[in-house]
Design a protein around this motif. Structure first.
Motif, PDB file in Angstrom:
ATOM      1  N   GLN A  73      21.484  34.636  23.544  1.00  0.00           N
ATOM      2  CA  GLN A  73      20.733  33.991  24.624  1.00  0.00           C
ATOM      3  C   GLN A  73      20.974  32.491  24.687  1.00  0.00           C
ATOM      4  O   GLN A  73      20.617  31.848  25.662  1.00  0.00           O
ATOM      5  CB  GLN A  73      19.243  34.261  24.438  1.00  0.00           C
ATOM      6  CG  GLN A  73      18.913  35.721  24.510  1.00  0.00           C
ATOM      7  CD  GLN A  73      17.458  35.993  24.178  1.00  0.00           C
ATOM      8  OE1 GLN A  73      16.667  35.084  24.003  1.00  0.00           O
ATOM      9  NE2 GLN A  73      17.113  37.264  24.096  1.00  0.00           N
ATOM     10  N   PHE A 108      26.050  45.723  34.051  1.00  0.00           N
ATOM     11  CA  PHE A 108      25.616  44.614  34.895  1.00  0.00           C
ATOM     12  C   PHE A 108      24.674  45.147  35.962  1.00  0.00           C
ATOM     13  O   PHE A 108      24.722  46.326  36.308  1.00  0.00           O
ATOM     14  CB  PHE A 108      26.835  43.929  35.528  1.00  0.00           C
ATOM     15  CG  PHE A 108      27.625  43.139  34.531  1.00  0.00           C
ATOM     16  CD1 PHE A 108      27.399  41.782  34.371  1.00  0.00           C
ATOM     17  CD2 PHE A 108      28.578  43.743  33.731  1.00  0.00           C
ATOM     18  CE1 PHE A 108      28.109  41.053  33.433  1.00  0.00           C
ATOM     19  CE2 PHE A 108      29.295  43.024  32.802  1.00  0.00           C
ATOM     20  CZ  PHE A 108      29.059  41.676  32.658  1.00  0.00           C
ATOM     21  N   PRO A 109      23.817  44.290  36.527  1.00  0.00           N
ATOM     22  CA  PRO A 109      22.821  44.744  37.506  1.00  0.00           C
ATOM     23  C   PRO A 109      23.397  45.487  38.713  1.00  0.00           C
ATOM     24  O   PRO A 109      22.773  46.400  39.227  1.00  0.00           O
ATOM     25  CB  PRO A 109      22.152  43.447  37.947  1.00  0.00           C
ATOM     26  CG  PRO A 109      22.337  42.519  36.800  1.00  0.00           C
ATOM     27  CD  PRO A 109      23.652  42.883  36.188  1.00  0.00           C
ATOM     28  N   LYS A 145      25.858  34.329  39.745  1.00  0.00           N
ATOM     29  CA  LYS A 145      25.253  33.917  38.474  1.00  0.00           C
ATOM     30  C   LYS A 145      26.357  33.950  37.414  1.00  0.00           C
ATOM     31  O   LYS A 145      26.559  34.968  36.754  1.00  0.00           O
ATOM     32  CB  LYS A 145      24.111  34.860  38.102  1.00  0.00           C
ATOM     33  CG  LYS A 145      22.959  34.806  39.082  1.00  0.00           C
ATOM     34  CD  LYS A 145      21.865  35.754  38.645  1.00  0.00           C
ATOM     35  CE  LYS A 145      20.682  35.661  39.588  1.00  0.00           C
ATOM     36  NZ  LYS A 145      19.612  36.575  39.185  1.00  0.00           N
ATOM     37  N   ALA A 149      23.016  35.087  30.247  1.00  0.00           N
ATOM     38  CA  ALA A 149      21.654  34.765  29.816  1.00  0.00           C
ATOM     39  C   ALA A 149      21.273  35.567  28.575  1.00  0.00           C
ATOM     40  O   ALA A 149      20.383  35.185  27.838  1.00  0.00           O
ATOM     41  CB  ALA A 149      20.668  35.033  30.943  1.00  0.00           C
ATOM     42  N   GLU A 152      19.806  42.974  27.093  1.00  0.00           N
ATOM     43  CA  GLU A 152      18.537  43.669  26.939  1.00  0.00           C
ATOM     44  C   GLU A 152      18.831  45.122  26.620  1.00  0.00           C
ATOM     45  O   GLU A 152      19.742  45.729  27.188  1.00  0.00           O
ATOM     46  CB  GLU A 152      17.723  43.582  28.231  1.00  0.00           C
ATOM     47  CG  GLU A 152      16.443  44.366  28.210  1.00  0.00           C
ATOM     48  CD  GLU A 152      15.781  44.450  29.573  1.00  0.00           C
ATOM     49  OE1 GLU A 152      14.745  45.121  29.651  1.00  0.00           O
ATOM     50  OE2 GLU A 152      16.303  43.885  30.544  1.00  0.00           O
ATOM     51  N   ILE A 163      21.793  46.075  28.911  1.00  0.00           N
ATOM     52  CA  ILE A 163      21.812  45.466  30.244  1.00  0.00           C
ATOM     53  C   ILE A 163      22.191  44.007  30.074  1.00  0.00           C
ATOM     54  O   ILE A 163      21.620  43.301  29.235  1.00  0.00           O
ATOM     55  CB  ILE A 163      20.439  45.603  30.922  1.00  0.00           C
ATOM     56  CG1 ILE A 163      20.083  47.087  31.074  1.00  0.00           C
ATOM     57  CG2 ILE A 163      20.430  44.896  32.270  1.00  0.00           C
ATOM     58  CD1 ILE A 163      18.634  47.342  31.414  1.00  0.00           C
ATOM     59  N   HIS A 165      22.217  40.260  31.307  1.00  0.00           N
ATOM     60  CA  HIS A 165      21.483  39.349  32.183  1.00  0.00           C
ATOM     61  C   HIS A 165      22.313  38.092  32.389  1.00  0.00           C
ATOM     62  O   HIS A 165      22.956  37.601  31.464  1.00  0.00           O
ATOM     63  CB  HIS A 165      20.123  38.990  31.570  1.00  0.00           C
ATOM     64  CG  HIS A 165      19.185  40.141  31.545  1.00  0.00           C
ATOM     65  ND1 HIS A 165      18.514  40.586  32.663  1.00  0.00           N
ATOM     66  CD2 HIS A 165      18.810  40.969  30.537  1.00  0.00           C
ATOM     67  CE1 HIS A 165      17.765  41.621  32.347  1.00  0.00           C
ATOM     68  NE2 HIS A 165      17.932  41.885  31.062  1.00  0.00           N
ATOM     69  N   GLN A 166      22.271  37.613  33.631  1.00  0.00           N
ATOM     70  CA  GLN A 166      23.035  36.430  33.991  1.00  0.00           C
ATOM     71  C   GLN A 166      22.098  35.370  34.559  1.00  0.00           C
ATOM     72  O   GLN A 166      20.986  35.677  34.978  1.00  0.00           O
ATOM     73  CB  GLN A 166      24.088  36.792  35.040  1.00  0.00           C
ATOM     74  CG  GLN A 166      25.109  37.801  34.551  1.00  0.00           C
ATOM     75  CD  GLN A 166      25.921  38.365  35.689  1.00  0.00           C
ATOM     76  OE1 GLN A 166      25.609  39.439  36.189  1.00  0.00           O
ATOM     77  NE2 GLN A 166      26.937  37.644  36.115  1.00  0.00           N
ATOM     78  N   LYS A 167      22.578  34.128  34.580  1.00  0.00           N
ATOM     79  CA  LYS A 167      21.808  33.043  35.172  1.00  0.00           C
ATOM     80  C   LYS A 167      22.735  32.176  36.010  1.00  0.00           C
ATOM     81  O   LYS A 167      23.949  32.173  35.822  1.00  0.00           O
ATOM     82  CB  LYS A 167      21.083  32.233  34.102  1.00  0.00           C
ATOM     83  CG  LYS A 167      21.981  31.672  33.025  1.00  0.00           C
ATOM     84  CD  LYS A 167      21.158  31.045  31.922  1.00  0.00           C
ATOM     85  CE  LYS A 167      22.094  30.585  30.800  1.00  0.00           C
ATOM     86  NZ  LYS A 167      21.379  30.011  29.678  1.00  0.00           N
TER      87      LYS A 167
END
Length: 188
Positions: A73, A108-109, A145, A149, A152, A163, A165-167
């Motif tokens: 993270q 990825f989402p 993004k 990030a 998860e 999963i 996570h990106q920012k």
């Protein structure tokens, strides 16, 4: 007498005469080389509990809890750059999970899925390499993004997948706490 000598010579050279068993079921089972397996590194499918052919985990006792390295993270890593650009190079050699696993799917989402593999245990670098392979040809403006990030793990949704996570923005590098002297500070 010549016939006897010929038979003896042929049996030594003849490739049809072999000590191998006639059928594969009679042969001994072959074992995987020990150099390619490492003790203490698990297949993620072996950690969960299989019910009716599907991997499910219904309680804490039946499946092993995976712990993701918290360093993921804080990487501030851009997906389309090489993992070697990470500021803290020591983090790359750390294992991604505890207990170590041989492979993990990273989703990825929007549905893209990549797999990180390492028979000695998936490291943070292995995960970043798998992600970078998908995004290395993307320009900065193509990514909404672009920064990682973290990961998860939702054991109820899918035990074998993390999963991603990106920012949108990366944090500025943390200062060391020392103030650099400028020309004005030196003159005074």
């Amino acid at each position: 007498m010549a016939a006897e000598v010929t038979e003896a010579n042929l049996s030594k050279v003849d490739s049809a005469i072999d000590d191998a068993p006639a059928s594969p079921s009679e042969s001994k089972p072959r074992h995987r080389r020990t150099s390619s397996t490492v003790s203490g590194v698990f297949n993620i499918l072996d950690l969960g509990k299989s019910v009716n052919g599907k991997l499910t985990v219904t309680s804490e006792k039946e499946g092993v809890d995976l712990k993701i390295a918290p360093e993921t993270q804080k990487l501030n890593w851009k997906l389309n750059t090489s993992p070697s650009t990470v500021d803290d190079k020591e983090v790359l050699s750390k294992l991604l999970t505890t207990p170590p696993i041989k492979k993990i799917d990273l989703q990825f989402p929007l549905g893209l899925e990549v797999t990180a593999r390492n028979l000695k245990g998936v490291t943070i670098k292995d995960a970043l390499d798998a992600i970078h392979k998908q995004f290395k040809k993307k320009a900065d403006d193509e990514l909404d993004k672009p920064y990682l990030a973290g990961f998860e793990w939702d054991r109820e949704e899918c035990y074998t997948r993390f999963i991603v996570h990106q920012k949108a923005t990366g944090e500025a590098p943390a200062s060391s706490g020392k103030k650099k002297k400028g020309k004005k500070d030196e003159e005074a």
